[in-house]
Design an enzyme around this catalytic site. Structure first.
Site, mmCIF file in Angstrom:
data_model
loop_
_atom_site.group_PDB
_atom_site.id
_atom_site.type_symbol
_atom_site.label_atom_id
_atom_site.label_comp_id
_atom_site.label_asym_id
_atom_site.label_seq_id
_atom_site.Cartn_x
_atom_site.Cartn_y
_atom_site.Cartn_z
ATOM 1 N N GLY A 8 0.815 -1.209 0.000
ATOM 2 C CA GLY A 8 0.000 0.000 0.000
ATOM 3 C C GLY A 8 0.847 1.257 0.000
ATOM 4 N N GLY A 11 -0.469 4.919 -0.893
ATOM 5 C CA GLY A 11 -1.598 5.500 -0.161
ATOM 6 C C GLY A 11 -1.191 6.697 0.681
ATOM 7 C CD GLN A 12 -4.058 10.343 4.895
ATOM 8 O OE1 GLN A 12 -4.819 9.444 5.244
ATOM 9 N NE2 GLN A 12 -4.093 11.555 5.417
ATOM 10 C CG ASP A 34 -0.282 0.823 -4.028
ATOM 11 O OD1 ASP A 34 -0.284 1.551 -3.012
ATOM 12 O OD2 ASP A 34 -1.340 0.484 -4.618
ATOM 13 N NE ARG A 36 -5.055 2.078 -7.644
ATOM 14 C CZ ARG A 36 -5.584 1.699 -6.474
ATOM 15 N NH1 ARG A 36 -4.981 2.020 -5.341
ATOM 16 N NH2 ARG A 36 -6.680 0.968 -6.453
ATOM 17 C CG ASP A 52 -3.637 -8.886 -5.228
ATOM 18 O OD1 ASP A 52 -4.449 -9.567 -5.885
ATOM 19 O OD2 ASP A 52 -3.850 -8.493 -4.053
ATOM 20 C CE1 TYR A 141 -10.770 1.971 9.980
ATOM 21 C CE2 TYR A 141 -9.724 0.893 8.112
ATOM 22 C CZ TYR A 141 -9.666 1.744 9.202
ATOM 23 O OH TYR A 141 -8.465 2.367 9.516
ATOM 24 C CE LYS A 145 -7.137 -1.311 9.568
ATOM 25 N NZ LYS A 145 -5.797 -1.649 9.040
#
Ligand code: VAH
Length: 313
Positions: A8, A11-12, A34, A36, A52, A141, A145
């Site tokens: 990831g 991401g942010q 990532d 993408r 992936d 979500y 978690k």
């Protein structure tokens, strides 16, 4: 010497954490991955591959080829997006974590996984929310978690995997936008203030949530992984926070820099209900005691830094 794989990475969190890890450990030591393509800056500054994170064979091959000894597993679907497709959120969040933990068990890697204040629900004490308390979240979500924290604990106790993590509050940053969470308003407010001088907020004016500036979040992720394992009691789910904010508080601070800034409200009932189910203030004393956690940014310092960078364009 650490050799790191990040999932990831685009991401942010990843867009800040990867450069910080590369700066600390060396560009070539940090493989960014990532689902993408990531920014040219990240892809050109050090190793990158499309990956992936739910594909255990692909994750295993990437870890082996990079000779990684540490995985920062950031790939996940966040709270608001997760409510639009809960089955996809369960699949991505749990299959990717299971793949990373299995590879870590086989290849002897340490694993960082971010949890969230999203593990708490309406039945959790809101102020303060203790480190150890009831966790019955009302979002998929949050469910992933809680399950993730338990799975990481299991892989540590059952297989000896060095799993660690923190429960992040809402994270505020410039650069890569957040990926569709309930706290995105706390990021959008700065962008709209600079671009338009006004912001239409999707949660109500007194919605209070724990928040943190991204430089502090990066220090927390690295700090918990560098901590002396002998001091760790909680390991996979440290509450960490820096400030408790409402939209009105943030608007007032922004007006010190942009005097005419206007905030309006168009409440999104879905995201308001999620925000209302989360704590008003979490107790992060365990992180402070077990690995010396200490935030550096408050609302005033964060706002000045955010607006300085956003005004630079
Ligand atoms: C979300 N930004 O809104 C994430 C985070 C505490 C919030 O987990 O889903």
């Amino acid at each position: 010497m650490k050799r790191i794989l990040v999932t990831g990475a685009g991401g942010q969190i990843g867009s800040w954490l990867v450069p910080a890890l590369r700066s600390q450990y060396g560009d070539a030591k940090v493989l960014a991955t990532d689902i993408r393509q990531v920014s040219p800056e990240m892809a050109e500054a050090g190793p990158f591959q499309v990956l992936d994170a739910t594909d255990v064979r692909a994750v295993g091959q990437a870890v082996m080829r990079h000779r990684a000894d540490t995985v920062f597993h950031l790939a996940a679907i966040l709270s608001a997006v997760g409510e639009r497709d809960p089955r996809l959120a369960w699949h991505v969040n749990m299959s990717s974590l299971e793949a990373v933990l299995e590879v870590a068990r086989e290849q002897g890697c340490a694993v960082f996984t971010p949890s969230s204040i999203g593990v708490f629900g309406p039945g959790t004490p809101k102020n303060p929310t203790p480190q150890d308390t009831i966790m019955r979240p009302t979002t998929m979500y949050g469910i992933t978690k809680v399950a993730g924290e338990l799975l990481c604990d299991y892989y540590h106790h059952r297989f000896g995997v060095d799993t660690r993590g923190v429960r992040f509050p809402g994270l505020i940053s410039y650069g890569q936008p957040p990926g569709g969470g309930t706290t995105d308003w706390a990021v959008e407010i700065y962008y709209r203030a600079v671009q338009h001088g006004r912001y239409r907020c999707f949660v109500g004016p007194d919605t209070q949530l724990d928040m943190m500036y991204m430089p502090d979040a990066v220090r927390a992720a690295i700090g918990v992984m560098e901590a002396d394992p002998a001091r760790l009691v909680h390991r996979n789910a440290f509450n960490v926070t820096a400030m408790q904010l409402t939209p009105e508080m943030m608007a007032a601070e922004i007006r010190k820099h942009i005097p005419g800034f206007i905030i309006e409200y168009e409440v999104d009932p879905v995201r308001q209900a999620i925000a209302d189910s989360w704590p008003d203030r979490i107790d992060d004393s365990a992180a402070r005691q077990e690995w010396d956690w200490e935030p550096a940014f408050d609302l005033e310092r964060m706002t000045a830094d955010m607006l300085k960078h956003l005004n630079q364009g």
